[in-house]
Write an enzyme that holds these catalytic residues in place. Structure first.
Site, PDB file in Angstrom:
ATOM      1  N   TYR A 146     -85.955  13.659 -12.616  1.00 45.97           N
ATOM      2  CA  TYR A 146     -86.727  14.724 -13.241  1.00 45.97           C
ATOM      3  C   TYR A 146     -88.208  14.598 -12.887  1.00 45.97           C
ATOM      4  O   TYR A 146     -88.857  15.571 -12.468  1.00 45.97           O
ATOM      5  CB  TYR A 146     -86.532  14.677 -14.759  1.00 45.97           C
ATOM      6  N   SER A 172     -94.085  19.960 -15.453  1.00 42.21           N
ATOM      7  CA  SER A 172     -93.917  19.209 -16.692  1.00 42.21           C
ATOM      8  C   SER A 172     -95.012  18.160 -16.761  1.00 42.21           C
ATOM      9  O   SER A 172     -95.615  17.803 -15.741  1.00 42.21           O
ATOM     10  CB  SER A 172     -92.543  18.515 -16.700  1.00 42.21           C
TER      11      SER A 172
END
Length: 237
Positions: free
Chosen positions: A132, A119
């Protein structure tokens, strides 16, 4: 993302096998796509996945480690250990669980590739999303290490770093961050997109097309890279 990747690889002539924890989601796939209910964070489940996949496919050319969860939103002192553990178990340990079983089969391929989904949070700090971000930074390190380790066997390993990907998942993230900061949804979304040079989100299809390219022989010398598909995201907010 996973559904579009599976459909795109199938359209390009690949044999495809996927897993998901959601049996209903699997039921909506193209009948030509093999599937099994499996949780990548559970090693017994992953063993069942690879037994079924290799039996149906007859070998393996590409592993796409796409499974991931958004994890909790909140300040680090507010995040429960259980939520932290689950986020890392799925997002990074799940990739290890799959890669370790995929490598023996990939060594038999003439065009072997591992594609790990990271990401933009794997290269920037991401306030209120520490589990995350930690998991996605780990994916990049894992990928680069795999590329070095597996290069002698002709196995490529790359990480894809999407930016904001249009769909219900990013909407939930925006909603959670807006609630945590006490601002309207539209203001939070506008702030996040203000750090993207192209000013737009990424589509599932753009990611799938890029993965097909690097998995194909056209990408035969691309390895060990953290490849951003993010409209030039300069920071996360």
């Amino acid at each position: 993302i996973g559904r579009t990747v599976a459909d795109t690889f199938l359209r390009e002539g690949a044999k495809v096998f996927v897993c998901d924890v959601d049996e209903q989601a699997l039921a909506t796939l193209d009948p030509a796509i093999g599937r099994i209910v499996a949780d990548v964070a559970d090693r017994d489940s992953v063993a069942g996945l690879f037994k079924a996949a290799l039996a149906q496919l007859g070998g393996l050319d590409t592993l796409v480690n796409n499974a991931g969860i958004a994890g909790p939103t909140g300040r680090v002192e507010e995040i429960t250990p259980e939520d932290w553990d689950r986020c890392l178990q799925v997002n990074i340990t799940g990739q290890y669980n799959c890669a370790r079983l995929a490598v023996p089969a990939l060594k038999e391929s003439g065009n072997a590739s591992i594609i790990n989904l990271a990401s933009a949070a794997g290269k920037f700090g991401f306030a209120l999303r520490s589990p995350y971000a930690a998991s996605k930074w780990a994916v990049v390190g894992f990928t680069k290490s795999l590329a070095i380790e597996l290069g002698e066997f002709g196995i490529r390993a790359n990480a894809i770093l999407p930016g904001m990907v249009d769909g219900p998942r990013i909407r939930r993230v925006v909603e959670a961050k807006a609630a945590a900061r006490g601002v309207p949804f539209e203001a939070q979304e506008r702030d996040m997109l203000s750090h993207v040079s192209l000013g737009c989100m990424v589509t599932h299809q753009q990611l799938a097309d890029f993965m097909c390219f690097i998995a194909s022989p056209l990408g035969r010398t691309i390895s060990g890279q953290a490849l951003s598909v993010d409209g030039d995201t300069r920071m996360l907010s």
